[in-house]
Design a protein around this motif. Structure first.
Motif, PDB file in Angstrom:
ATOM      1  N   ARG A 138       0.851  -1.227  -0.087  1.00 57.04           N
ATOM      2  CA  ARG A 138      -0.024  -0.157  -0.162  1.00 57.04           C
ATOM      3  C   ARG A 138       0.774   1.219   0.121  1.00 57.04           C
ATOM      4  O   ARG A 138       0.497   2.153  -0.695  1.00 57.04           O
ATOM      5  N   ILE A 139       1.838   1.296   1.010  1.00 51.86           N
ATOM      6  CA  ILE A 139       2.618   2.576   0.863  1.00 51.86           C
ATOM      7  C   ILE A 139       3.322   2.752  -0.568  1.00 51.86           C
ATOM      8  O   ILE A 139       3.708   3.827  -0.842  1.00 51.86           O
ATOM      9  N   GLU A 140       3.817   1.542  -0.971  1.00 52.40           N
ATOM     10  CA  GLU A 140       4.663   1.859  -2.314  1.00 52.40           C
ATOM     11  C   GLU A 140       3.636   2.251  -3.217  1.00 52.40           C
ATOM     12  O   GLU A 140       4.136   3.255  -4.217  1.00 52.40           O
ATOM     13  N   THR A 141       2.579   1.723  -3.459  1.00 55.29           N
ATOM     14  CA  THR A 141       1.523   2.000  -4.485  1.00 55.29           C
ATOM     15  C   THR A 141       1.199   3.502  -4.226  1.00 55.29           C
ATOM     16  O   THR A 141       1.207   4.085  -5.198  1.00 55.29           O
ATOM     17  N   GLU A 142       1.001   4.032  -3.237  1.00 58.00           N
ATOM     18  CA  GLU A 142       0.568   5.574  -2.837  1.00 58.00           C
ATOM     19  C   GLU A 142       1.505   6.332  -3.178  1.00 58.00           C
ATOM     20  O   GLU A 142       1.333   7.399  -3.725  1.00 58.00           O
ATOM     21  N   ALA A 143       2.952   6.079  -2.629  1.00 59.80           N
ATOM     22  CA  ALA A 143       4.070   6.846  -2.972  1.00 59.80           C
ATOM     23  C   ALA A 143       4.208   7.118  -4.399  1.00 59.80           C
ATOM     24  O   ALA A 143       4.726   7.983  -4.912  1.00 59.80           O
ATOM     25  N   ALA A 144       4.057   5.849  -5.389  1.00 54.82           N
ATOM     26  CA  ALA A 144       4.254   6.043  -6.690  1.00 54.82           C
ATOM     27  C   ALA A 144       3.373   6.949  -7.174  1.00 54.82           C
ATOM     28  O   ALA A 144       3.661   7.750  -8.040  1.00 54.82           O
ATOM     29  N   GLY A 145       2.017   7.182  -6.946  1.00 54.00           N
ATOM     30  CA  GLY A 145       1.028   7.902  -7.364  1.00 54.00           C
ATOM     31  C   GLY A 145       1.055   9.222  -6.971  1.00 54.00           C
ATOM     32  O   GLY A 145       0.986  10.311  -7.927  1.00 54.00           O
ATOM     33  N   LEU A 146       1.754   9.463  -5.520  1.00 54.98           N
ATOM     34  CA  LEU A 146       1.914  10.905  -5.230  1.00 54.98           C
ATOM     35  C   LEU A 146       3.071  11.238  -5.852  1.00 54.98           C
ATOM     36  O   LEU A 146       3.381  12.713  -6.522  1.00 54.98           O
ATOM     37  N   ALA A 147       4.238  10.540  -6.226  1.00 56.77           N
ATOM     38  CA  ALA A 147       5.412  11.102  -6.956  1.00 56.77           C
ATOM     39  C   ALA A 147       4.909  11.167  -8.259  1.00 56.77           C
ATOM     40  O   ALA A 147       5.615  12.318  -9.174  1.00 56.77           O
ATOM     41  N   GLY A 148       4.225  10.624  -9.174  1.00 49.84           N
ATOM     42  CA  GLY A 148       3.417  10.991 -10.369  1.00 49.84           C
ATOM     43  C   GLY A 148       2.757  12.008 -10.439  1.00 49.84           C
ATOM     44  O   GLY A 148       3.043  12.958 -11.482  1.00 49.84           O
ATOM     45  N   ALA A 149       1.916  12.495  -9.484  1.00 48.14           N
ATOM     46  CA  ALA A 149       1.185  13.694  -9.425  1.00 48.14           C
ATOM     47  C   ALA A 149       2.131  14.920  -9.409  1.00 48.14           C
ATOM     48  O   ALA A 149       2.031  15.864  -9.965  1.00 48.14           O
ATOM     49  N   LEU A 150       3.212  14.825  -8.462  1.00 52.68           N
ATOM     50  CA  LEU A 150       4.045  15.808  -8.065  1.00 52.68           C
ATOM     51  C   LEU A 150       4.898  15.935  -9.277  1.00 52.68           C
ATOM     52  O   LEU A 150       5.405  17.192  -9.895  1.00 52.68           O
ATOM     53  N   SER A 151       5.336  15.046 -10.212  1.00 51.04           N
ATOM     54  CA  SER A 151       5.987  14.970 -11.537  1.00 51.04           C
ATOM     55  C   SER A 151       5.258  15.703 -12.563  1.00 51.04           C
ATOM     56  O   SER A 151       5.925  16.537 -13.342  1.00 51.04           O
ATOM     57  N   GLU A 152       4.124  15.680 -12.468  1.00 47.19           N
ATOM     58  CA  GLU A 152       3.359  16.159 -13.677  1.00 47.19           C
ATOM     59  C   GLU A 152       3.339  17.764 -13.247  1.00 47.19           C
ATOM     60  O   GLU A 152       3.386  18.458 -14.289  1.00 47.19           O
ATOM     61  N   VAL A 153       3.241  18.128 -11.986  1.00 45.40           N
ATOM     62  CA  VAL A 153       3.331  19.588 -11.699  1.00 45.40           C
ATOM     63  C   VAL A 153       4.780  19.953 -11.938  1.00 45.40           C
ATOM     64  O   VAL A 153       4.910  21.268 -12.444  1.00 45.40           O
ATOM     65  N   VAL A 154       5.933  19.257 -11.643  1.00 47.45           N
ATOM     66  CA  VAL A 154       6.993  19.727 -11.934  1.00 47.45           C
ATOM     67  C   VAL A 154       7.418  20.030 -13.465  1.00 47.45           C
ATOM     68  O   VAL A 154       8.016  20.665 -13.916  1.00 47.45           O
ATOM     69  N   ALA A 155       6.774  18.883 -14.327  1.00 48.40           N
ATOM     70  CA  ALA A 155       7.042  18.993 -15.800  1.00 48.40           C
ATOM     71  C   ALA A 155       6.147  20.398 -16.034  1.00 48.40           C
ATOM     72  O   ALA A 155       6.688  20.970 -17.079  1.00 48.40           O
ATOM     73  N   ALA A 156       5.116  20.718 -15.761  1.00 54.57           N
ATOM     74  CA  ALA A 156       4.276  21.802 -15.986  1.00 54.57           C
ATOM     75  C   ALA A 156       5.194  23.126 -15.769  1.00 54.57           C
ATOM     76  O   ALA A 156       5.277  23.986 -16.432  1.00 54.57           O
ATOM     77  N   ARG A 157       5.694  23.180 -14.416  1.00 57.46           N
ATOM     78  CA  ARG A 157       6.285  24.306 -13.976  1.00 57.46           C
ATOM     79  C   ARG A 157       7.766  24.367 -14.831  1.00 57.46           C
ATOM     80  O   ARG A 157       8.115  25.515 -15.051  1.00 57.46           O
ATOM     81  N   LEU A 206       2.236  30.417 -12.759  1.00 56.31           N
ATOM     82  CA  LEU A 206       2.512  29.427 -11.616  1.00 56.31           C
ATOM     83  C   LEU A 206       1.305  29.283 -10.579  1.00 56.31           C
ATOM     84  O   LEU A 206       1.390  28.234  -9.977  1.00 56.31           O
ATOM     85  N   GLY A 207       0.557  30.113 -10.620  1.00 55.70           N
ATOM     86  CA  GLY A 207      -0.618  29.789  -9.724  1.00 55.70           C
ATOM     87  C   GLY A 207      -1.439  28.769 -10.088  1.00 55.70           C
ATOM     88  O   GLY A 207      -1.913  28.126  -9.294  1.00 55.70           O
ATOM     89  N   ASP A 208      -1.378  28.214 -11.339  1.00 56.41           N
ATOM     90  CA  ASP A 208      -2.045  27.070 -11.846  1.00 56.41           C
ATOM     91  C   ASP A 208      -1.225  26.392 -13.007  1.00 56.41           C
ATOM     92  O   ASP A 208      -1.405  26.625 -14.126  1.00 56.41           O
ATOM     93  N   PRO A 209       0.006  25.959 -12.736  1.00 54.28           N
ATOM     94  CA  PRO A 209       0.771  25.366 -13.713  1.00 54.28           C
ATOM     95  C   PRO A 209       0.263  24.211 -14.788  1.00 54.28           C
ATOM     96  O   PRO A 209       0.625  24.324 -15.818  1.00 54.28           O
ATOM     97  N   LEU A 210      -0.512  23.450 -14.184  1.00 52.69           N
ATOM     98  CA  LEU A 210      -1.303  22.609 -14.853  1.00 52.69           C
ATOM     99  C   LEU A 210      -2.117  22.991 -16.072  1.00 52.69           C
ATOM    100  O   LEU A 210      -1.997  22.719 -17.127  1.00 52.69           O
ATOM    101  N   ALA A 211      -3.051  23.864 -15.633  1.00 48.96           N
ATOM    102  CA  ALA A 211      -3.978  24.700 -16.634  1.00 48.96           C
ATOM    103  C   ALA A 211      -3.042  25.506 -17.512  1.00 48.96           C
ATOM    104  O   ALA A 211      -3.602  25.547 -18.592  1.00 48.96           O
ATOM    105  N   ALA A 212      -2.025  26.188 -17.078  1.00 54.33           N
ATOM    106  CA  ALA A 212      -1.310  27.140 -17.869  1.00 54.33           C
ATOM    107  C   ALA A 212      -0.529  26.183 -19.062  1.00 54.33           C
ATOM    108  O   ALA A 212      -0.144  26.593 -19.857  1.00 54.33           O
ATOM    109  N   THR A 213      -0.151  24.877 -18.942  1.00 53.19           N
ATOM    110  CA  THR A 213       0.382  23.971 -19.853  1.00 53.19           C
ATOM    111  C   THR A 213      -0.659  23.231 -20.442  1.00 53.19           C
ATOM    112  O   THR A 213      -0.017  22.381 -21.479  1.00 53.19           O
ATOM    113  N   ARG A 214      -1.625  22.847 -20.343  1.00 55.27           N
ATOM    114  CA  ARG A 214      -2.343  21.913 -20.909  1.00 55.27           C
ATOM    115  C   ARG A 214      -3.426  22.771 -21.890  1.00 55.27           C
ATOM    116  O   ARG A 214      -3.451  24.117 -22.111  1.00 55.27           O
TER     117      ARG A 214
END
Length: 421
Positions: A138-157, A206-214
């Protein structure tokens, strides 16, 4: 945590395998948790309030990581206790194997509805229990999901930083060039304004980097603003390049200008000479007046040198362009006047040549002594060789001589040489 003996003890091989597998999982989870905890965008999400798409993706991320830490702490404690039990004897007995089964297989970790590890004393009807293997998964799955979400934000930024960073770097470079130029206050002021506008637009994105790059209205607005700022920065870069080129190219331009002024003086002298001849040789020439000498151009050159020494580039560029245009205009005008005066003299010489050619033709036809034709010849010649020459009258006289010669050539006068008896 509630540790209870397992109803069925495990054997030593199974215990060793589980401890080894869970140890490997512990190492992976440790690395993942450290990466999450030190992730730069996690600090941003904790310290800011993102909006729009980013807010929806980031919602609860810090809290979920806190939950993961509570689970990881429980997992680490249980694994440590299992290792301690296994280390008591090289060949564990039934008591140790039952204790290991309780630690490694039994659902000994109580989790709340949100996944947070609960103390045994906490009464929570929604709580459920998890074993160590399921907890690690459970921890590994959740950590991977959180990392993916953060990576998406990082890529947008990162995409935003790349786009706006190029503009920021260009503005910084242009500021350096302005400093090297010295006098360019307008460009410097525009650069300061643009720098502020770029920072504001970047902060907005940067206030909404995901919306700004989608794809969508927010990204479209950000792209349009980025294009507008890019056009302005490019325009300023062009203006600055022109000023730099003016600074660096001034010695060559002013040297050419001085040479052109010398040529203008020589052309003026030659035009004056041709004008004098035309006025003396041609009656009513209709020539425009010669422009008066313009010493202001030479004076203007000295003023340009002063502007260059003072590094007043905008003023220098304006004045240098004006002097170059004035010199070019004066040279063109002098060429036109020279052509007009010289054209009158060439026209007179052309008429003289034509009259001589017609006279030679009359000689070949035996019409030299023709009374009327001779009279027309003398009139044309007198007009052409009288100073000043009336070109209009001379032209009419030459044309009249030509026409009569052509008529006589077609119909020979009786008694003339070559006439048919």
């Amino acid at each position: 945590m509630n540790v209870s003996p397992s109803p069925s003890p495990m054997n030593r091989t199974e215990a060793d395998r589980l401890i080894r597998d869970l140890g490997a999982a512990y190492d992976r989870i440790s690395a993942a948790m450290y990466a999450l905890d030190t992730h730069p965008d996690l600090a941003v999400l904790r310290g800011t309030q993102p909006g729009g798409d980013t807010a929806r993706v980031a919602a609860g991320r810090p809290a979920r990581i806190d939950v993961l830490w509570s689970q990881f702490t429980a997992f680490s404690d249980l694994l440590h206790r299992a290792r301690e039990v296994r280390a008591r004897r090289s060949r564990p007995g039934d008591a140790e194997l039952r204790e290991l089964a309780g630690l490694l297989r039994a659902p000994v970790v109580r989790l709340g509805a949100d996944g947070m590890v609960l103390d045994d004393a906490v009464a929570d009807p929604s709580a459920h229990s998890s074993g160590l293997v399921d907890l690690a998964r459970r921890i590994e799955t959740e950590a991977a999901g959180l990392a993916g979400a953060l990576s998406e934000v990082v890529a947008a930024r990162s995409r935003l930083a790349e786009g706006f960073g190029q503009l920021t770097a260009t503005v910084a470079r242009l500021r350096t060039e302005v400093g090297a130029l010295g006098d360019a206050p307008t460009v410097a002021g525009d650069l300061d304004r643009l720098g502020r506008q770029i920072d504001e637009a970047y902060g907005d994105a940067l206030g909404d980097p995901l919306a700004a790059t989608r794809n969508g209205p927010v990204a479209s607005r950000i792209r349009d603003r980025l294009r507008e700022l890019t056009v302005e920065v490019t325009g300023l870069a062009g203006r600055l390049a022109e000023l730099t080129e003016l600074r660096d190219g001034y010695p060559g331009r002013v040297a050419r200008l001085r040479a052109e002024l010398d040529e203008l003086v020589a052309a003026t002298t030659e035009t004056n000479r041709v004008y004098a001849v035309a006025l003396a040789k041609i009656a009513n020439p209709g020539l425009p007046d010669l422009p008066a000498a313009n010493p202001a151009l030479r004076i203007h050159l000295h003023q340009l040198d002063q502007l260059h020494r003072e590094r007043r580039w905008h003023r220098l560029g304006t004045e240098l362009d004006a002097v170059e245009r004035a010199v070019a205009t004066a040279r063109r005008r002098m060429v036109e006047l020279h052509e007009a005066a010289d054209g009158l003299l060439r026209r007179r010489d052309e008429l003289r040549g034509r009259l001589d050619a017609y006279r030679a033709k009359a000689g070949r036809l035996g019409l030299i002594e023709h009374v009327d034709l001779s009279a027309r010849y003398r009139l044309a010649r007198d007009l052409l060789y009288t100073s000043p020459c009336d070109l209009a009258a001379a032209t009419r006289a030459v044309v009249a001589y030509q026409r009569q010669l052509n008529d006589l050539a077609e119909r020979p006068t009786p008694g003339a040489k070559g006439a048919v008896p």
